[in-house]
Design a protein around this motif. Structure first.
Motif, PDB file in Angstrom:
ATOM      1  N   ASP A   1      41.813  35.711  49.545  1.00 45.07           N
ATOM      2  CA  ASP A   1      43.024  36.407  49.130  1.00 45.07           C
ATOM      3  C   ASP A   1      42.631  37.649  48.351  1.00 45.07           C
ATOM      4  OD1 ASP A   1      44.411  34.411  50.237  1.00 45.07           O
ATOM      5  OD2 ASP A   1      44.798  33.343  48.357  1.00 45.07           O
ATOM      6  N   GLU A   2      43.502  38.633  48.375  1.00 49.96           N
ATOM      7  CA  GLU A   2      43.198  39.888  47.686  1.00 49.96           C
ATOM      8  C   GLU A   2      42.838  39.626  46.219  1.00 49.96           C
ATOM      9  OE1 GLU A   2      43.685  43.427  49.377  1.00 49.96           O
ATOM     10  OE2 GLU A   2      42.719  41.797  50.408  1.00 49.96           O
ATOM     11  N   GLU A   3      43.557  38.705  45.594  1.00 49.59           N
ATOM     12  CA  GLU A   3      43.320  38.463  44.180  1.00 49.59           C
ATOM     13  C   GLU A   3      41.944  37.899  43.926  1.00 49.59           C
ATOM     14  OE1 GLU A   3      47.874  37.735  42.709  1.00 49.59           O
ATOM     15  OE2 GLU A   3      46.364  36.197  42.373  1.00 49.59           O
TER      16      GLU A   3
ATOM     17  N   TYR B   1      35.849  42.746  44.648  1.00 46.54           N
ATOM     18  CA  TYR B   1      35.972  44.197  44.535  1.00 46.54           C
ATOM     19  C   TYR B   1      37.377  44.577  44.080  1.00 46.54           C
ATOM     20  CZ  TYR B   1      31.532  43.784  46.634  1.00 46.54           C
ATOM     21  OH  TYR B   1      30.254  43.424  46.855  1.00 46.54           O
ATOM     22  N   GLU B   2      38.372  43.828  44.553  1.00 43.12           N
ATOM     23  CA  GLU B   2      39.736  44.062  44.070  1.00 43.12           C
ATOM     24  C   GLU B   2      39.792  43.774  42.569  1.00 43.12           C
ATOM     25  OE1 GLU B   2      42.519  45.181  45.187  1.00 43.12           O
ATOM     26  OE2 GLU B   2      42.187  45.343  47.338  1.00 43.12           O
ATOM     27  N   ARG B   3      39.170  42.699  42.171  1.00 46.56           N
ATOM     28  CA  ARG B   3      39.175  42.324  40.746  1.00 46.56           C
ATOM     29  C   ARG B   3      38.478  43.401  39.915  1.00 46.56           C
ATOM     30  NH1 ARG B   3      40.699  37.556  38.784  1.00 46.56           N
ATOM     31  NH2 ARG B   3      39.538  38.026  36.904  1.00 46.56           N
ATOM     32  N   ALA B   4      37.340  43.874  40.424  1.00 49.25           N
ATOM     33  CA  ALA B   4      36.600  44.900  39.684  1.00 49.25           C
ATOM     34  C   ALA B   4      37.411  46.194  39.600  1.00 49.25           C
ATOM     35  CB  ALA B   4      35.253  45.153  40.349  1.00 49.25           C
ATOM     36  N   LEU B   5      38.175  46.494  40.655  1.00 51.40           N
ATOM     37  CA  LEU B   5      39.022  47.691  40.624  1.00 51.40           C
ATOM     38  C   LEU B   5      40.090  47.562  39.544  1.00 51.40           C
ATOM     39  CD1 LEU B   5      39.522  48.375  44.417  1.00 51.40           C
ATOM     40  CD2 LEU B   5      38.818  50.070  42.750  1.00 51.40           C
TER      41      LEU B   5
END
Lengths: 176, 228
Positions: free
Chosen positions: A99-101, A105-109
């Motif tokens: 999942d995106e969450e 890399y999403e988290r780091a963004l």
């Protein structure tokens, strides 16, 4: 941006890099954890922006927002491509994609966004959030260190959160 | 300051939202927000900010790394290379277009000649396969060669990558890139160091006609080869 400085020309690219390159680099280092890859990500971001220059419409949003949208995709592409586990084709791993969450890399963004927003706060606001929230220091201790009453620290925390909310909104990072 | 003063309460909402209030303060804030819509709304606005805050790292806030001084020049240089490569592609396509037009005239003439003596019951000639195009990656270290052959398929594009002379075990990631800079992955492999090199067949779900270049990342280095 005037026509003479659009992204499909060197002058426009140079201006855009001066205005946003360092911040894009900060994002890339934070998310990819590697300066070499971050340099590649910044180059790739401007290359994609150049390719799509005719689709940038300042009436729809700022150049900064547009470049950051491209940079998000670039760092996620580079980050996933760098993943140690080889993948043979996108189609084969669609179901396995987290999942995106949960995507690191999403988290780091998201982490970089809030850290960048904190950097934009005034020193007094940033300081109370870093000390009380991240470093878990008691309010009384922070108040003593700053030479102000404890109530002042509490009130600064409140105004710092409001300022942080505004900073995130101004940067276009007002998602959940 | 009177406890019913909004400012008094709102200045406590920050610590409360961060979970820093002690039991007495928490009970007092609860009791107040029960009856105060303004403070309830204020808390609701702070909640997402606190969630975002929880994702950050306070020790990274002090400074952000500065890019190398020459990165801006490298950005311009890379775009410059791509600009030249795009112009060259357009020139080649223009030349090919004129050749194709000339060739079509020739084919028509040959077809006319070939069709005249053939009867209706004769089999059709075997259809030729789709054209394979081979491109080489430039700017490689000495002794290393990398080539990609792309073949249009109904499902996308088949890509055969040949590598020779790279460090054994290096991870290679391959993709096709559209004109707008977006990419479609073709997969990845590890280079096996053999005298004859490695040859790997990959696939991307992007029509060949939509791809403008093949990209290959070997370890930390990225190479692109514009497609004709």
């Amino acid at each position: 941006m005037p026509r003479s400085a659009t992204l499909d020309q060197d002058e426009g690219l140079r201006t855009a890099y001066r205005a946003h390159g360092p911040e894009l680099y900060g994002l890339a280092v934070r998310t990819l954890g590697d300066r070499g890859l971050a340099e590649e990500a910044v180059q790739e971001t401007f290359l994609r922006a150049w390719h799509a220059a005719d689709r940038f419409d300042p009436a729809l949003g700022s150049l900064r927002t547009w470049l950051f949208a491209i940079a998000r995709n670039v760092v996620i592409d580079i980050g996933r491509a760098r993943a140690v586990r080889p993948r043979l084709a996108d189609a084969a791993v669609v179901e396995d994609r987290p999942d995106e969450e949960e995507d690191p890399y999403e988290r780091a963004l998201l982490a970089w966004e809030v850290e960048e927003a904190l950097r934009r706060l005034g020193d007094a606001h940033r300081e109370v959030l870093v000390e009380t929230y991240y470093r878990c220091r008691p309010y009384a201790e922070v108040a003593a260190a700053l030479g102000v009453p404890e109530g002042t620290v509490k009130s600064r925390v409140y105004y710092a959160l409001r300022a942080l909310r505004n900073a995130l909104e101004e940067m276009g990072f007002d998602g959940p | 300051m009177a406890p019913d003063d909004h400012r008094f309460w709102r200045e406590r909402l920050g610590a409360y939202a961060l979970g820093h209030s002690d039991a007495d303060e928490t009970a007092a804030v609860h009791a107040h927000t029960e009856g105060c819509r303004g403070c309830r709304e204020e808390l609701a606005e702070l909640a997402p900010v606190v969630r975002r805050l929880s994702l950050g790292d306070g020790e990274r806030v002090a400074s952000s790394p500065a890019p190398p001084r020459d990165l801006g020049d490298r950005v311009l240089a890379r775009v410059g290379r791509e600009r030249r490569s795009r112009r060259a592609r357009r020139r080649r396509n223009a030349v090919r277009g004129s050749f194709a037009a000339a060739a079509a005239v020739g084919v028509a003439a040959v077809a006319a000649i070939a069709l005249v003596p053939r009867g209706d019951d004769e089999p059709e000639p075997a259809r030729r396969g789709p054209p394979a195009e081979t491109v080489a990656f430039r700017g490689l270290p000495p002794g290393v060669s990398m080539r990609a052959t792309v073949i249009p398929r109904a499902w996308g594009t088949a890509i055969t990558v040949s590598v020779r002379g790279a460090p054994g075990g290096i991870l290679c990631v391959v993709w096709l890139e559209r004109a707008d800079g977006t990419r479609v992955s073709a997969g990845s492999f590890r280079y096996v160091d053999r005298s004859e090199g490695s040859r790997v067949m990959l696939a991307a779900a992007l029509p060949r006609s939509d791809a403008v270049e093949v990209g290959l990342r070997a370890g930390r280095w990225t190479y692109v080869a514009p497609l004709p």
